[in-house]
Design a protein around this motif. Structure first.
Motif, PDB file in Angstrom:
ATOM      1  N   VAL A 453       0.549  -0.916   0.207  1.00  0.00           N
ATOM      2  CA  VAL A 453      -0.198   0.412   0.389  1.00  0.00           C
ATOM      3  C   VAL A 453       0.723   1.406   0.225  1.00  0.00           C
ATOM      4  O   VAL A 453       0.722   2.425  -0.774  1.00  0.00           O
ATOM      5  N   LEU A 454       1.665   1.563   0.824  1.00  0.00           N
ATOM      6  CA  LEU A 454       2.591   2.453   1.176  1.00  0.00           C
ATOM      7  C   LEU A 454       3.550   2.657  -0.460  1.00  0.00           C
ATOM      8  O   LEU A 454       3.478   3.839  -0.534  1.00  0.00           O
ATOM      9  N   ARG A 455       3.988   1.315  -1.419  1.00  0.00           N
ATOM     10  CA  ARG A 455       4.356   1.323  -3.014  1.00  0.00           C
ATOM     11  C   ARG A 455       3.346   2.394  -3.269  1.00  0.00           C
ATOM     12  O   ARG A 455       4.028   3.182  -4.090  1.00  0.00           O
ATOM     13  N   ARG A 456       2.432   1.815  -3.243  1.00  0.00           N
ATOM     14  CA  ARG A 456       1.108   2.406  -4.162  1.00  0.00           C
ATOM     15  C   ARG A 456       1.167   3.982  -3.893  1.00  0.00           C
ATOM     16  O   ARG A 456       0.533   4.641  -5.117  1.00  0.00           O
ATOM     17  N   VAL A 457       0.965   4.198  -2.704  1.00  0.00           N
ATOM     18  CA  VAL A 457       0.787   5.502  -2.339  1.00  0.00           C
ATOM     19  C   VAL A 457       1.922   6.830  -2.855  1.00  0.00           C
ATOM     20  O   VAL A 457       1.918   7.424  -3.772  1.00  0.00           O
ATOM     21  N   GLU A 634     -10.210  -2.611  14.093  1.00  0.00           N
ATOM     22  CA  GLU A 634     -10.183  -1.243  14.831  1.00  0.00           C
ATOM     23  C   GLU A 634      -9.071  -0.634  15.144  1.00  0.00           C
ATOM     24  O   GLU A 634      -8.929   0.360  14.938  1.00  0.00           O
ATOM     25  N   PRO A 635      -8.197  -1.801  15.576  1.00  0.00           N
ATOM     26  CA  PRO A 635      -6.578  -0.811  15.705  1.00  0.00           C
ATOM     27  C   PRO A 635      -6.266  -0.064  14.301  1.00  0.00           C
ATOM     28  O   PRO A 635      -5.864  -0.992  13.950  1.00  0.00           O
ATOM     29  N   ALA A 636      -5.967   1.012  14.416  1.00  0.00           N
ATOM     30  CA  ALA A 636      -5.177   2.159  12.787  1.00  0.00           C
ATOM     31  C   ALA A 636      -4.105   1.945  13.240  1.00  0.00           C
ATOM     32  O   ALA A 636      -3.357   1.736  14.095  1.00  0.00           O
ATOM     33  N   SER A 637      -3.353   0.557  12.241  1.00  0.00           N
ATOM     34  CA  SER A 637      -2.264   0.267  11.640  1.00  0.00           C
ATOM     35  C   SER A 637      -2.485   0.944  10.103  1.00  0.00           C
ATOM     36  O   SER A 637      -0.985   1.700   9.831  1.00  0.00           O
ATOM     37  N   LEU A 638      -2.145   0.229   9.389  1.00  0.00           N
ATOM     38  CA  LEU A 638      -2.037   0.464   7.502  1.00  0.00           C
ATOM     39  C   LEU A 638      -2.604   1.731   7.492  1.00  0.00           C
ATOM     40  O   LEU A 638      -1.837   2.738   6.887  1.00  0.00           O
ATOM     41  N   THR A 639      -4.209   2.994   8.155  1.00  0.00           N
ATOM     42  CA  THR A 639      -5.153   3.445   7.608  1.00  0.00           C
ATOM     43  C   THR A 639      -3.444   4.700   8.017  1.00  0.00           C
ATOM     44  O   THR A 639      -3.444   5.856   7.432  1.00  0.00           O
TER      45      THR A 639
END
Length: 1211
Positions: A453-457, A634-639
């Motif tokens: 996901v971070l690569r795509r961003v 619910e625990p936000a990590s990737l977002t």
């Protein structure tokens, strides 16, 4: 914070209702998961079910099971289901207060419709119920505007008593939503003479308080007179009037016939003694009879369910995602939206709707959906089964739409643009969400997906034609307009967010101030911004300013401060209530609103940024997207890290844009080589370091020139992921220790007591080979056995610690963990870790707090430190000149915490950072020493690096060029430096030594000109002759940005992996009996959708001059309008419990033993009441009318607080 979901299934090819409920429920549970309910209606059956789920129960599975138990396993078509998941806001979490809400229950009525045999009106005795599900907040209602000509807004307390008097029964639940059910029960009157007359008499009061309602005998007499008049109508009049809404008469013809019927009904009213006496007591008999008759006839033919919903919403104050159904129109649903999102999707065999648009793309629904419609502000949509050719053959239903803002009739919708957005091959609409996304370790799946996901961003900003790049260009031109277009404004940039989004935004705000010194930036909670922009200063507040005013500079009003500024709203979901409404308020105040979200397909995109989702529509150039999509954890990590990386790219894009314009150093301190170096560091982190932190093995990583990473640290180098997981499991053993020892104690007691032989006595007998006959010995052994019973958990804990190699004398019981790092990290990690343990038990949970080690941690956490306190410290990279003070402060804080000891035992300290230096006080370290970042210039000049800072190059470095025209922040170690210099680097490893080294004069390789050639150079000619010390000082901002944008990200990811390992150990070690889900909590909320701290400020009713939300207090509103509070005795409560003919109205829900609360028995599993109602269409027509012996609808309402178990018992 609730969520609506539901569907209408028609045809054999319709998907299974249970599968749809489960998948839609899993997504909608992001809005709350404490209780659920649904109303399901078919041709011969209508049931309402409510339940409160247990703490660790899966609400989606409970919903699925409940539907199967209530409606049966056999497929039914057509069937309409309106479900609701609730997080309690205005009332407690009980089954009674769960949705759907029905005010009048067990009510028999006589409806009139056209008999298909005689083509005349005929009566049918049926049951009547109006059920609603509501997401949002109902704050007040304008009785005067709804039933009269003058505005008269009342609060819910007054409205409750007013409705109870006119409906003849008190509400059976508390809260605000039941008021909406009561009003819709009152306003819905089509086909029911009694309801029509009742509504007409309420209109006769003109919404004034203090007027007694019409008695029941008067309403009954008037309804009988009206029924007799309608039954005497001729065949032609009956047919035409029954088509008045469906087919539509010409306005003149319809008006003429309605007037004729009204006159006939008025004559009947005057002929009835009871009715005429009542009307004469109020006004002139002729005028009052005509007025009531006209209103009753109009209500009979026009006040259908959708018209009633529209009328209610026009006068209601608050936010509404509303769904209404009735037993008189089975399988028909009315869906409406004001200040709450609502979407309707059409697929093969179904129409589905949901508060979460993602629910329409989950599982089987997402696989089969073909088109989607997002409800506009104030829109009301009605749909029902139909076999007629109406443009929606795909789902065999008819659908119509209207808004509350105009007087137009409902317009039929067709399956084409612009009524619907086609989903297939539409890049603007989110892809289907697979069922596998909801299975397994959801948090672990997010962490595993982070690198991609971070690569795509990152890559989305490299493509000039991508939406993110286009939006970045628009942001740069708006934030830094060309000089001719520059406008005078108080602020340049306002950053808005909530919780994790706010904390990530705060870090970015600090970094963007460093890069752009002249930029006037304000970062604030969306709640404060919303409160500031919607607050009212009046006599009630004595002119005082709300705390929200402190957000903006003094001397200007909040609206003036944001006028012309750029507002960047950060919200992954794109629909968090404060952020969404703050963006609306900012836009209304004249700010240029941009948004950061997890997807292009969000509420903020359509509601604020005017994004169209039609096929081929252009992307909005106001929305940045991480494309992380819907994340159920619910625990936000990737977002959070995805937003962090996206903000890094925005900062870089802004700097590149300004650099290309030739900005001065005062406007942007970053020059081209600084940007190149930051890009190098950022790419290295995204491509190599992040995958190393998120995955268990380094096999997929590319460490460039490293052949064996362990060789760089004497063969004992450990992969950072492995270090994090290993230390996390160790902490997990600390966490589960109380539970393990408790279970061991229980097992010991059960075994020894059952066997009748305590352990110590049995051991002595086995060793001595004789009985304990002596009393002294026997009592001594018994006393020791008693001590062992009393202190067995302590003994078991000590044995467990010895076996696992953990600290022996740490305090027993529940552990406390302290997270120390910069604000973004410690706040995000504390929220993340607390939610990981949201469903833990009392003996395998953990208390977690976070502090900033360079600010207030000593003052806020020292008193909480005891033996065995767990401390996780994030350490800045002190090898850099800009960060050495922060590293020293962090280690000093840790030293002070470690100094608190008892019995020679203190807290357990784990550090996370990039440098291999770990003081002796550290008990465990997660070191990123395998990360291959180049050395900074300050490290080389002061000799503060270490042997593993940079990788020895495989090939000789390019010789320094005296003609180089570029300055480099990063200087590679190796061939360019002597062995003596490298030895000095290795020797200055401690924090104090490095701090002293930075105080000394830097060791130049040569003059400034030589540095230009040796290290790369300076692009700005003004830097070429500056002293070397000033050149180093200019690098401080880049080192600071490295810490804020790269190093902070990597430490935060390490913390995520570390605490995930802690929670995974605690949640699975005692499987299957005491395991728990780590991806959700009991609240279950990932999207906050309730007003906080203010109610919705935008006005959906342009014709109203004053709304309740725009004043501070209700009393102040009443004073402004010239109204006064009325005593409760003026509401006509004498008729509240007036019992009439049981065949006409029966208000008892069921018989109970508790007479103080008639009709409530929440403890009984089979608590239910039965309605029998004939399936009457809302607008009866000859081809739709049923014979008089039509099958009955079995409407059963069940409610309990036991969740899934009660469902099985009901079945």
């Amino acid at each position: 914070m609730c969520g609506n979901l539901g569907f209408l299934l028609v045809g054999e090819d319709a998907p299974a209702a249970t599968e749809m409920l489960e998948m839609m429920g899993k997504v909608t549970s992001m809005r709350g998961a404490q209780s659920f309910g649904f109303v399901a209606s078919a041709k011969s059956r209508m049931r309402v079910h409510k339940a409160v789920v247990r703490k660790r129960a899966d609400i989606a599975m409970n919903l699925k099971k409940a539907y199967g138990a209530v409606m049966g396993r056999r497929k039914v078509s057509p069937v309409a289901v309106a479900a609701h998941l609730r997080f309690a806001t205005s009332s407690k979490t009980t089954a009674r207060d769960a949705h759907p809400h029905v005010w009048l229950q067990n009510v028999r009525c006589k409806v009139i419709r056209v008999n298909p045999q005689t083509q005349m009106f005929s009566t049918h005795s049926v049951s009547r119920a109006v059920a609603i599900t509501h997401n949002g907040d109902f704050e007040a209602f304008d009785l005067g505007a709804c039933f009269g000509d003058q505005s008269k807004c009342v609060d819910l307390a007054v409205l409750r008593e007013w409705l109870a008097a006119r409906l003849g029964a008190p509400p059976l639940s508390s809260g605000d939503s039941i008021m909406a059910a009561g009003l819709l029960e009152l306003l819905f009157a089509a086909g029911d003479p009694y309801a029509s007359v009742r509504l007409a008499f309420v209109g006769f009061e003109e919404g004034k308080l203090g007027i007694d309602p019409a008695p029941r005998d008067v309403i009954d007499a008037a309804a009988a007179a009206m029924s007799a008049t309608l039954l005497n109508l001729g065949q032609q009049a009956a047919n035409e009037l029954s088509y008045s809404l469906n087919a539509g008469l010409q306005p003149e013809t319809r008006s003429r016939q309605m007037t004729q019927v009204s006159e006939a009904v008025a004559v009947a009213f005057r002929s009835d003694v009871t009715v005429s006496n009542f009307l004469a007591s109020r006004r002139s008999l002729v005028d009052s009879s005509r007025r009531v008759a006209s209103a009753a006839v109009q209500a009979f033919f026009e006040a259908d369910l959708r018209a009633a919903t529209r009328r209610f919403l026009r006068r209601a104050h608050g936010s509404f995602g509303l769904v209404v159904s009735t037993s008189l129109a089975p399988c028909a649903l009315v869906v409406a939206s004001i200040k709450q999102p609502m979407a309707v999707g059409v697929g093969h065999g179904f129409v589905a709707y949901g508060s979460e648009r993602a629910a329409l793309h989950a599982g089987v629904v997402g696989e089969r959906i073909v088109a989607r419609r997002l409800l506009r502000e104030g829109e009301v949509i009605w749909f029902a089964p139909s076999v007629q050719d109406n443009g929606l053959q795909l789902c065999a239903c008819r659908m119509a739409s209207a808004t509350i803002h105009d007087a137009q009739q409902f317009r039929s919708l067709t399956f084409s643009a612009p009524d619907f957005d086609i989903v297939t091959r539409n890049k603007l609409i989110m892809p289907p969400i697979r069922a596998s996304s909801f299975q397994g370790d959801v948090v672990g799946a997010d962490l595993a997906a982070t690198p991609s996901v971070l690569r795509r961003v990152r890559d989305s900003f490299r493509d000039a034609d991508s939406p993110n790049s286009i939006t970045a260009t628009a942001l740069a031109s708006t934030l830094f307009p060309p000089p001719p277009a520059t406008q005078e404004r108080v602020l340049d940039l306002v950053i808005v967010g909530t919780e994790c989004s706010l904390w990530v935004g705060e870090q970015w705000a600090a970094n963007i101030r460093s890069a752009f010194p002249k930029l006037r930036v304000v970062i604030a909670s969306a709640n404060k911004v919303l409160a500031s922009l919607t607050a009212v200063t009046n006599d009630a507040t004595c002119g005082a300013q709300t705390p929200g005013y402190t957000v903006f500079p003094s001397g200007y009003s909040p609206a003036k401060s944001v006028q012309g500024a750029v507002a960047l709203v950060i919200s992954h979901s794109g629909q968090t209530f404060p952020s969404l409404n703050a963006s609306r308020a900012l836009k209304k105040a004249g700010a240029h609103v941009f948004a950061v979200a997890g997807s292009q397909d969000t509420v903020i995109a359509s509601a604020v940024l005017d994004q169209s989702f039609a096929v081929g529509a252009p992307h909005s150039n106001r929305l940045f997207s991480t494309d992380a999509g819907i994340r159920l954890a619910e625990p936000a990590s990737l977002t959070t890290v995805a937003i962090h990386v996206l903000l890094t790219e925005i900062l870089y894009a802004l700097a590149v844009d300004l650099s290309a314009r030739g900005a001065t150093i005062d406007e942007c301190v970053l020059i081209s080589t600084d940007l190149r170096d930051l890009r190098t560091l950022h790419d290295e982190s995204i491509d190599n370091n992040v995958p190393a932190l998120c995955r268990p093995t380094p096999s997929e990583q590319n460490y460039d020139d490293i052949e064996d990473p362990r060789s760089l640290r004497g063969g004992d180098r450990t992969h950072p992921y492995d270090e994090a997981v290993s230390l996390g499991r160790r902490w997990g053993n600390h966490v589960i220790e109380p539970f393990v020892t408790f279970l061991l104690a229980v097992a010991y007691v059960l075994a020894t007591v059952t066997a009748g032989t305590p352990a110590l006595g049995a051991i002595i007998r086995a060793v001595a080979h004789k009985d304990l006959d002596r009393p002294r010995v026997r009592y001594t052994v018994a006393f020791l056995d008693a001590l062992l019973y009393a202190f067995f958990p302590v003994v078991a804990a000590l044995a467990l610690r010895v076996f696992q190699g953990r600290t022996l004398l740490a305090r027993f019981g529940k552990r406390t963990a302290l997270v120390l790092d910069v604000p973004q990290v410690h706040q995000c990690i504390v929220a993340y870790a607390q939610k990981l343990f949201g469903l833990s038990y009392g003996l395998n949970g953990i208390d977690i707090s976070g502090f900033n080690p360079v600010d207030h941690s000593v003052h806020r956490c020292l008193h909480r430190v005891v033996r065995g306190t767990l401390v996780a410290l994030g350490v800045p990279d002190g090898r850099l000149r800009a960060l050495i003070d922060s590293e020293c402060a962090a280690f000093l804080t840790a030293s002070q915490i470690k100094s608190i000891e008892n019995w020679g035992v203190g807290p357990e300290l784990v550090t996370i950072g990039h440098h291999t230096y770990t003081p002796q006080m550290v008990d465990g370290a997660i070191v990123f020493d395998c990360f291959a970042r180049p050395a900074f210039l300050s490290e080389v000049a002061h000799g503060t690096g270490s042997s593993d800072v940079a990788l020895p190059p495989k090939r000789p470095m390019t010789p320094p060029s005296a003609k180089s025209s570029q300055r480099s922040l990063l200087a590679h170690m190796g061939g360019s430096f002597s062995k003596k210099q490298q030895r000095a680097v290795r020797q200055t490893s401690t924090s104090d030594a490095r701090r002293i080294a930075f105080m000394e004069k830097p060791k130049n390789v040569g003059s400034s000109d030589d540095i230009i050639g040796g290290s790369g150079g300076i692009s700005s000619k003004s830097f070429k002759k500056r002293p070397f010390g000033e050149v180093l000082a200019s690098h401080t901002v880049v080192e600071t940005l490295y810490e804020g944008r790269v190093a902070t990200l990597e430490r935060q990811l390490a913390f995520y992996v570390f605490f995930h390992a802690v929670a995974k150990r605690a949640s699975t070690a005692l499987w299957p009996f005491f395991s728990f889900d780590t991806w959700r909590s009991q609240a279950g909320t990932r999207v906050a959708t309730t007003p906080s701290p203010t109610s919705p400020s935008a006005d959906p009713l342009p014709q109203q001059a004053v709304r309740l939300e725009r004043v501070t207090t209700f009393d102040d509103f009443q004073d402004r309008q010239g109204h006064h509070q009325v005593d409760a005795s003026h509401y006509g409560l004498a008729s509240l419990f007036h019992h009439h003919d049981a065949d006409r109205r029966n208000y008892d829900m069921l018989a109970t033993d508790d007479e103080s609360e008639p009709g409530l028995d929440l403890s009984a599993h089979d608590a239910s009441f039965l309605w029998n109602a004939s399936p009457i269409p809302e607008f009866p027509t000859p081809d739709q009318a049923k014979p008089d012996d039509a099958s009955l609808i079995d409407i059963v309402v069940t409610r309990d607080d036991d969740g899934a178990n009660s469902v099985e018992e009901e079945a």
